[in-house]
Design a protein around this motif. Structure first.
Motif, PDB file in Angstrom:
ATOM      1  N   UNK A  54       6.461  -8.654  -8.842  1.00  0.00           N
ATOM      2  CA  UNK A  54       7.915  -8.512  -8.948  1.00  0.00           C
ATOM      3  C   UNK A  54       8.426  -7.132  -8.543  1.00  0.00           C
ATOM      4  N   UNK A  55       7.662  -6.090  -8.865  1.00  0.00           N
ATOM      5  CA  UNK A  55       8.125  -4.732  -8.538  1.00  0.00           C
ATOM      6  C   UNK A  55       8.248  -4.559  -7.024  1.00  0.00           C
ATOM      7  N   UNK A  56       7.464  -5.353  -6.267  1.00  0.00           N
ATOM      8  CA  UNK A  56       7.512  -5.211  -4.815  1.00  0.00           C
ATOM      9  C   UNK A  56       8.677  -5.962  -4.199  1.00  0.00           C
ATOM     10  N   UNK A  57       9.104  -7.049  -4.825  1.00  0.00           N
ATOM     11  CA  UNK A  57      10.057  -7.925  -4.160  1.00  0.00           C
ATOM     12  C   UNK A  57      11.481  -7.799  -4.688  1.00  0.00           C
ATOM     13  N   UNK A  58      11.698  -6.928  -5.651  1.00  0.00           N
ATOM     14  CA  UNK A  58      13.044  -6.789  -6.197  1.00  0.00           C
ATOM     15  C   UNK A  58      13.697  -5.489  -5.761  1.00  0.00           C
ATOM     16  N   UNK A  59      15.019  -5.539  -5.586  1.00  0.00           N
ATOM     17  CA  UNK A  59      15.775  -4.302  -5.435  1.00  0.00           C
ATOM     18  C   UNK A  59      15.930  -3.668  -6.816  1.00  0.00           C
ATOM     19  N   UNK A  60      16.228  -2.364  -6.860  1.00  0.00           N
ATOM     20  CA  UNK A  60      16.408  -1.717  -8.169  1.00  0.00           C
ATOM     21  C   UNK A  60      17.735  -2.176  -8.778  1.00  0.00           C
ATOM     22  N   UNK A  61      17.874  -1.946 -10.086  1.00  0.00           N
ATOM     23  CA  UNK A  61      19.074  -2.371 -10.820  1.00  0.00           C
ATOM     24  C   UNK A  61      20.359  -1.804 -10.191  1.00  0.00           C
ATOM     25  N   UNK A  62      20.300  -0.512  -9.833  1.00  0.00           N
ATOM     26  CA  UNK A  62      21.487   0.125  -9.229  1.00  0.00           C
ATOM     27  C   UNK A  62      21.866  -0.571  -7.927  1.00  0.00           C
ATOM     28  N   UNK A  63      20.859  -0.864  -7.086  1.00  0.00           N
ATOM     29  CA  UNK A  63      21.141  -1.494  -5.793  1.00  0.00           C
ATOM     30  C   UNK A  63      21.721  -2.888  -5.999  1.00  0.00           C
ATOM     31  N   UNK A 106      28.847  -5.980  -6.735  1.00  0.00           N
ATOM     32  CA  UNK A 106      30.181  -5.419  -6.945  1.00  0.00           C
ATOM     33  C   UNK A 106      30.902  -5.281  -5.597  1.00  0.00           C
ATOM     34  N   UNK A 107      30.217  -4.709  -4.612  1.00  0.00           N
ATOM     35  CA  UNK A 107      30.820  -4.518  -3.288  1.00  0.00           C
ATOM     36  C   UNK A 107      31.110  -5.885  -2.658  1.00  0.00           C
ATOM     37  N   UNK A 125      34.997  -9.680  -0.544  1.00  0.00           N
ATOM     38  CA  UNK A 125      35.453 -11.071  -0.406  1.00  0.00           C
ATOM     39  C   UNK A 125      36.903 -11.188  -0.901  1.00  0.00           C
ATOM     40  N   UNK A 126      37.208 -10.496  -1.989  1.00  0.00           N
ATOM     41  CA  UNK A 126      38.586 -10.498  -2.496  1.00  0.00           C
ATOM     42  C   UNK A 126      39.535  -9.908  -1.447  1.00  0.00           C
ATOM     43  N   UNK A 127      39.145  -8.757  -0.865  1.00  0.00           N
ATOM     44  CA  UNK A 127      40.033  -8.081   0.087  1.00  0.00           C
ATOM     45  C   UNK A 127      40.182  -8.837   1.399  1.00  0.00           C
ATOM     46  N   UNK A 128      39.102  -9.520   1.830  1.00  0.00           N
ATOM     47  CA  UNK A 128      39.204 -10.330   3.049  1.00  0.00           C
ATOM     48  C   UNK A 128      40.198 -11.466   2.816  1.00  0.00           C
ATOM     49  N   UNK A 184      32.130   3.100  -3.094  1.00  0.00           N
ATOM     50  CA  UNK A 184      30.893   2.434  -3.522  1.00  0.00           C
ATOM     51  C   UNK A 184      29.902   2.312  -2.361  1.00  0.00           C
ATOM     52  N   UNK A 185      30.444   2.132  -1.135  1.00  0.00           N
ATOM     53  CA  UNK A 185      29.562   2.024   0.039  1.00  0.00           C
ATOM     54  C   UNK A 185      28.858   3.359   0.288  1.00  0.00           C
TER      55      UNK A 185
END
Ligand code: HEM
Length: 189
Positions: A6-15, A21-22, A27-30, A61-62
């Protein structure tokens, strides 16, 4: 070695948090961008500044997401043909470029022609969104041209983003359900 640890295939919590969120804000803004043209009066005066504020938040955020990306190696792509890896890298790079390009061209629109009254550019009503440099000081003919160019670029970037998002979602579904890679787990908390 177990390459699907799992540690290899997951992005970190922040990412993962930044990704969803982004995604939700874009999608809302589009969607809002596509219906905004038809709005008038006080309704327009409410939604346009909201569109601008959400877009500026996407920009911030970007920039955070790009800092994360430059300082962390994302989990490797699943096995697949080389063209698929190349297409994924190209699509991801272009999506990052649009995540910056959409807010910056939007910011250029209002810098070259700041709307007044209820549609004035305020960040969630807290403070005035500052103008980009140079644009407010051009002579009026050049300024109008800059404004129209920014509107066209913003529109083209919006449609490109819609196209790439559809491709991005289809690719994720293919990996999950056709190739049977645990694709969704990579981007879940
Ligand atoms: C995630 C970021 C953003 C997305 C996805 C987005 C998307 C869109 C879309 C799809 C449209 C409609 C284009 C058309 O039909 O011609 C639009 C219009 C517009 N956007 Fe954005 N936008 C973003 C950020 C911003 C920002 C940061 C600002 C300003 C600070 C902004 C200001 C505007 C304005 C003023 C219009 C109306 C343009 C016109 O005069 O036709 N946008 N946006």
């Amino acid at each position: 070695m177990d390459i699907h640890h799992p540690a290899d295939v997951r992005y970190t919590r922040i990412a993962v948090i930044l990704h969803w969120l982004i995604a939700a804000l874009i999608i809302f803004n589009l969607s809002l961008g596509l219906i905004m043209e038809g709005l008038h009066g006080p309704v327009r005066g409410f939604w346009i500044p909201l569109h601008m504020s959400i877009g500026m938040t996407v920009l911030i955020l970007t920039l955070a997401r790009i800092c994360w990306r430059l300082t962390h190696r994302p989990p490797a792509l699943f096995d697949g043909p080389q063209w698929e890896h190349l297409a994924a890298h190209l699509a991801h790079f272009t999506i990052y470029a649009l995540m910056l390009g959409l807010p910056v061209t939007g910011w250029a629109i209002i810098s070259a022609h700041p709307p007044g009254g209820p549609g004035a550019p305020h960040y969630f009503g807290l403070f005035k969104i500052p103008a980009l440099p140079v644009l407010p000081f051009l002579n009026s003919a050049v300024q109008k041209q800059a404004h129209d160019t920014a509107v066209s670029a913003h529109t083209v970037a919006g449609y490109l983003m819609i196209g790439l998002l559809v491709l991005h979602v289809l690719a994720a579904l293919k990996h999950q359900f056709i190739d049977r890679h645990p694709q969704f787990r990579r981007m879940s908390l």
